[in-house]
Enzyme design. Structure first.
Site, PDB file in Angstrom:
ATOM      1  N   ASP A 131      34.848  43.089  48.661  1.00  0.00           N
ATOM      2  CA  ASP A 131      36.255  42.720  48.468  1.00  0.00           C
ATOM      3  C   ASP A 131      37.080  43.008  49.734  1.00  0.00           C
ATOM      4  O   ASP A 131      38.196  42.510  49.873  1.00  0.00           O
ATOM      5  CB  ASP A 131      36.871  43.533  47.319  1.00  0.00           C
ATOM      6  CG  ASP A 131      36.828  42.811  45.979  1.00  0.00           C
ATOM      7  OD1 ASP A 131      36.953  41.571  45.980  1.00  0.00           O
ATOM      8  OD2 ASP A 131      36.688  43.491  44.948  1.00  0.00           O
ATOM      9  N   GLN A 152      36.313  44.993  39.377  1.00  0.00           N
ATOM     10  CA  GLN A 152      37.384  44.049  39.062  1.00  0.00           C
ATOM     11  C   GLN A 152      38.698  44.794  38.797  1.00  0.00           C
ATOM     12  O   GLN A 152      38.738  45.759  38.027  1.00  0.00           O
ATOM     13  CB  GLN A 152      36.989  43.200  37.843  1.00  0.00           C
ATOM     14  CG  GLN A 152      37.960  42.094  37.500  1.00  0.00           C
ATOM     15  CD  GLN A 152      38.043  40.994  38.558  1.00  0.00           C
ATOM     16  OE1 GLN A 152      37.097  40.746  39.293  1.00  0.00           O
ATOM     17  NE2 GLN A 152      39.179  40.340  38.646  1.00  0.00           N
ATOM     18  N   LYS A 167      32.214  34.643  38.710  1.00  0.00           N
ATOM     19  CA  LYS A 167      31.580  35.249  39.891  1.00  0.00           C
ATOM     20  C   LYS A 167      30.081  35.380  39.660  1.00  0.00           C
ATOM     21  O   LYS A 167      29.275  35.038  40.535  1.00  0.00           O
ATOM     22  CB  LYS A 167      32.186  36.636  40.172  1.00  0.00           C
ATOM     23  CG  LYS A 167      33.582  36.579  40.777  1.00  0.00           C
ATOM     24  CD  LYS A 167      34.220  37.958  40.867  1.00  0.00           C
ATOM     25  CE  LYS A 167      35.679  37.831  41.275  1.00  0.00           C
ATOM     26  NZ  LYS A 167      36.429  39.089  41.261  1.00  0.00           N
TER      27      LYS A 167
HETATM   28  N1  GUN Z   1      41.591  41.027  40.665  1.00  0.00           N
HETATM   29  C1  GUN Z   1      42.279  39.942  41.099  1.00  0.00           C
HETATM   30  N2  GUN Z   1      41.761  39.487  42.263  1.00  0.00           N
HETATM   31  C2  GUN Z   1      40.736  40.312  42.565  1.00  0.00           C
HETATM   32  C3  GUN Z   1      39.804  40.342  43.639  1.00  0.00           C
HETATM   33  O1  GUN Z   1      39.823  39.530  44.580  1.00  0.00           O
HETATM   34  N3  GUN Z   1      38.876  41.346  43.591  1.00  0.00           N
HETATM   35  C4  GUN Z   1      38.841  42.257  42.591  1.00  0.00           C
HETATM   36  N4  GUN Z   1      37.912  43.219  42.643  1.00  0.00           N
HETATM   37  N5  GUN Z   1      39.705  42.252  41.576  1.00  0.00           N
HETATM   38  C5  GUN Z   1      40.632  41.271  41.573  1.00  0.00           C
END
Ligand code: GUN
Length: 295
Positions: free
Chosen positions: A122, A99, A55
């Site tokens: 998100d 995350q 990311k």
């Molecule tokens: N963990 C797995 N997928 C995601 C996501 O799309 N966003 C976040 N913040 N954590 C994750």
């Protein structure tokens, strides 16, 4: 029947990221704004480390600013909340993601609710969840948005199609059902208690697999010609003591029946980060009261 069309999410996402990079450049040239994305990673989960690194790398490649916050696995919930509050108050940060999963001693809900709803790229905050279900402007979860882009690309207008979503998670199953409904599909959400799951899946023009069970959906569960979107990413043991990634769909069987299908890897996965970058661009524009540049 010939093999299904492969939906190349990797290539689609690369094009999307390039377009987002151009749009970010326009935003900088016209308004002096650089979208900033903060990623908060708690602990050392290897998969989460890889996701967050990717990311951050792709954020910078798109000409945006990346702010990393690494916290030890034993950080207190209060200290994590303080970090989120600082990011909420930072005008150079337009998007915040924490995350998931978080360590067991920290509850996810209060942390997600702490994130400024305008910076919740998100789309997990309850106000963004509500906005999605009532058709109001908000920030839409990234993986479901990515799935919709791929579906529109391969099928065009989805009006009237029967869509079956296997899986009812807050991150994928429920939001993608909302998006399919908004696109005029007739939507069924299936789960572990659904009766005759294979039969239900066979009624789907669009089948979304988001259960987290490796290769659960078999070829004879699929209506011939259906579009199959496989959101699963499961690591299984392969020959020679190695491991490999597979989806929730038995790809070798499904590809012979479906009309189009996403592979794993290289299908839905790359779309998630591309949509995260687009959400950050959108969030930055909204926070500054400027129009979102077109792609
Ligand atoms: N963990 C797995 N997928 C995601 C996501 O799309 N966003 C976040 N913040 N954590 C994750």
């Amino acid at each position: 029947m010939t093999d299904a069309v492969l939906i190349d999410g990797k290539a689609f996402a690369a094009q999307l990221r390039e377009a987002i990079g151009r749009r970010a450049a326009t935003l900088k040239a016209e308004h002096g704004l650089v979208p900033g994305l903060a990623a908060v990673l708690v602990g050392e989960d290897p998969a989460s480390q890889v996701y967050v690194r990717n990311k951050e790398k792709q954020t910078v490649e798109a000409g945006m600013a990346s702010v990393g916050r690494r916290l030890p696995a034993d950080v207190s919930e209060a200290d994590l909340m303080t970090v989120v509050a600082e990011l909420n108050a930072d005008p150079a940060v337009h998007g915040i993601l924490v995350q998931l999963p978080l360590p067991d001693h920290i509850a996810e809900k209060p942390v997600i609710e702490m994130i400024d709803v305008a910076k919740d790229v998100d789309g997990f905050h309850p106000l963004n969840v509500g906005a999605l279900s009532s058709g109001e402007e908000g920030l839409v979860p990234c993986t479901p948005r990515g799935c919709m882009m791929l579906l529109h690309d391969v099928l065009g207008d989805l009006t009237g199609m029967n869509a079956v979503v296997v899986g009812r998670s807050n991150i994928v199953g429920k939001p993608i059902a909302q998006l399919l409904l908004a696109a005029n599909c007739t939507v069924t959400i299936a789960h572990s208690r659904t009766k005759d799951l294979p039969g239900l899946c066979r009624s789907a023009d669009i089948l979304i697999a988001a259960v987290g069970r490796p290769q659960m959906i078999k070829g004879d569960w699929i209506k011939p010609g259906a579009a199959v979107i496989d959101v699963g990413i499961n690591r299984i043991e392969a020959e020679g003591g190695k491991t490999r990634l597979v989806g929730d769909v038995d790809f070798e069987e499904a590809v012979q029946v479906a009309g189009s299908i996403t592979p794993v890897p290289g299908g839905v996965g790359p779309m998630t980060i591309a949509c995260l970058l687009e959400n950050t661009l959108i969030a930055c524009c909204r926070q500054n009261g400027v129009e979102v540049p077109e792609g």
